[in-house]
Design an enzyme around this catalytic site. Structure first.
Site, PDB file in Angstrom:
ATOM      1  N   TYR A   9       0.535  -1.496  -0.381  1.00 11.51           N
ATOM      2  CA  TYR A   9       0.282   0.540  -0.218  1.00 11.51           C
ATOM      3  C   TYR A   9       0.268   0.892  -0.076  1.00 11.51           C
ATOM      4  CZ  TYR A   9      -3.415  -3.194   1.546  1.00 11.51           C
ATOM      5  OH  TYR A   9      -4.490  -4.519   0.959  1.00 11.51           O
TER       6      TYR A   9
ATOM      7  N   ASN B 195     -12.868   3.919  -1.841  1.00 11.17           N
ATOM      8  CA  ASN B 195     -12.037   2.116  -1.231  1.00 11.17           C
ATOM      9  C   ASN B 195     -12.573   1.445  -0.603  1.00 11.17           C
ATOM     10  OD1 ASN B 195     -10.482   0.094  -1.323  1.00 11.17           O
ATOM     11  ND2 ASN B 195      -8.640   1.830  -1.081  1.00 11.17           N
TER      12      ASN B 195
ATOM     13  N   HIS C  87     -15.419  -6.974  -1.077  1.00 13.32           N
ATOM     14  CA  HIS C  87     -15.312  -8.561  -1.441  1.00 13.32           C
ATOM     15  C   HIS C  87     -16.282  -8.910  -0.554  1.00 13.32           C
ATOM     16  CE1 HIS C  87     -11.047  -7.270  -3.080  1.00 13.32           C
ATOM     17  NE2 HIS C  87     -10.905  -6.956  -1.550  1.00 13.32           N
TER      18      HIS C  87
ATOM     19  N   ASP D 141     -25.696  -2.240  -1.891  1.00 10.56           N
ATOM     20  CA  ASP D 141     -26.505  -2.250  -2.201  1.00 10.56           C
ATOM     21  C   ASP D 141     -27.437  -0.526  -1.957  1.00 10.56           C
ATOM     22  OD1 ASP D 141     -27.803  -4.521  -3.152  1.00 10.56           O
ATOM     23  OD2 ASP D 141     -29.175  -5.058  -1.498  1.00 10.56           O
TER      24      ASP D 141
ATOM     25  N   HIS E 164      -8.538   1.041  -5.633  1.00  7.47           N
ATOM     26  CA  HIS E 164      -8.127   0.714  -4.240  1.00  7.47           C
ATOM     27  C   HIS E 164      -6.692   0.598  -5.482  1.00  7.47           C
ATOM     28  CE1 HIS E 164     -10.991  -2.386  -3.929  1.00  7.47           C
ATOM     29  NE2 HIS E 164     -12.206  -2.106  -5.431  1.00  7.47           N
TER      30      HIS E 164
ATOM     31  N   SER F  66      -3.830  -0.796  -4.702  1.00  5.22           N
ATOM     32  CA  SER F  66      -3.091  -2.133  -5.608  1.00  5.22           C
ATOM     33  C   SER F  66      -3.965  -2.974  -6.428  1.00  5.22           C
ATOM     34  CB  SER F  66      -2.877  -3.305  -4.014  1.00  5.22           C
ATOM     35  OG  SER F  66      -3.752  -3.700  -3.813  1.00  5.22           O
TER      36      SER F  66
ATOM     37  N   ARG G 225      -9.333 -11.692  -3.506  1.00  2.00           N
ATOM     38  CA  ARG G 225     -10.118 -10.421  -3.632  1.00  2.00           C
ATOM     39  C   ARG G 225      -9.886  -9.849  -4.865  1.00  2.00           C
ATOM     40  NH1 ARG G 225      -7.366  -7.579   0.475  1.00  2.00           N
ATOM     41  NH2 ARG G 225      -6.076  -8.746   1.896  1.00  2.00           N
TER      42      ARG G 225
END
Length: 152
Positions: A26, A77, A83, A90, A103, A105, A114
């Site tokens: 990150y 993010n 995931h 929703d 994201h 990464s 992921r």
């Protein structure tokens, strides 16, 4: 009715640890850096940013619901909730705002679990694997979408 001049920036679980959590993945930039970069990018278009980070899904959902009243779009993010959370997906679908999924990464090149994003189908912008600067790119692309909505 005029388009609100604000974006909601949502950062999910564990993103409060940016700068110290797995810097090999990150980087060393912090959540404060993310918020500054996002705000600076938005300011170039005359927008302000309301930022929220939480490790609690319900807090994020409440912020997304509130955004429908005074935001033009959402940059998100969702961290690990990307995931796993149908509820977060929703909430994003229910507010009728354009969404940019970010994201740091490249989730497609990491662990298999992921690879799937519940947010992917409700987001109109996807910036994946561009590091923290990807937040600025997400803002730029989201503003293009918002401008198109306002014009059309």
């Amino acid at each position: 009715m005029t388009t609100p001049r604000r974006l909601l920036l949502v950062n999910g679980p564990n993103l409060n640890l940016l700068g110290t959590r797995q810097p090999e993945i990150y980087g060393r930039e912090t959540l404060a850096d993310v918020e500054r970069i996002t705000s600076d990018a938005a300011a170039r278009f005359g927008l302000e940013v309301r930022a929220i980070q939480s490790n609690h899904e319900g807090v994020l959902i409440d912020a997304i619901h509130a955004a429908r009243l005074d935001c033009a779009g959402i940059v998100i993010n969702a961290g690990g909730l990307t995931h796993t959370s149908v509820s977060l997906r929703d909430a994003l679908a229910s507010v009728d705002l354009p969404v940019a999924e970010v994201h740091i990464s490249n989730i497609r090149e990491r662990e298999r679990f992921r690879h799937f994003s519940y947010i992917e189908d409700v987001a109109v912008v996807h910036v994946i694997g561009e590091g923290v600067p990807g937040y600025a790119r997400a803002v730029e692309r989201l503003v293009e979408v918002i401008s198109g909505r306002a014009d059309g």
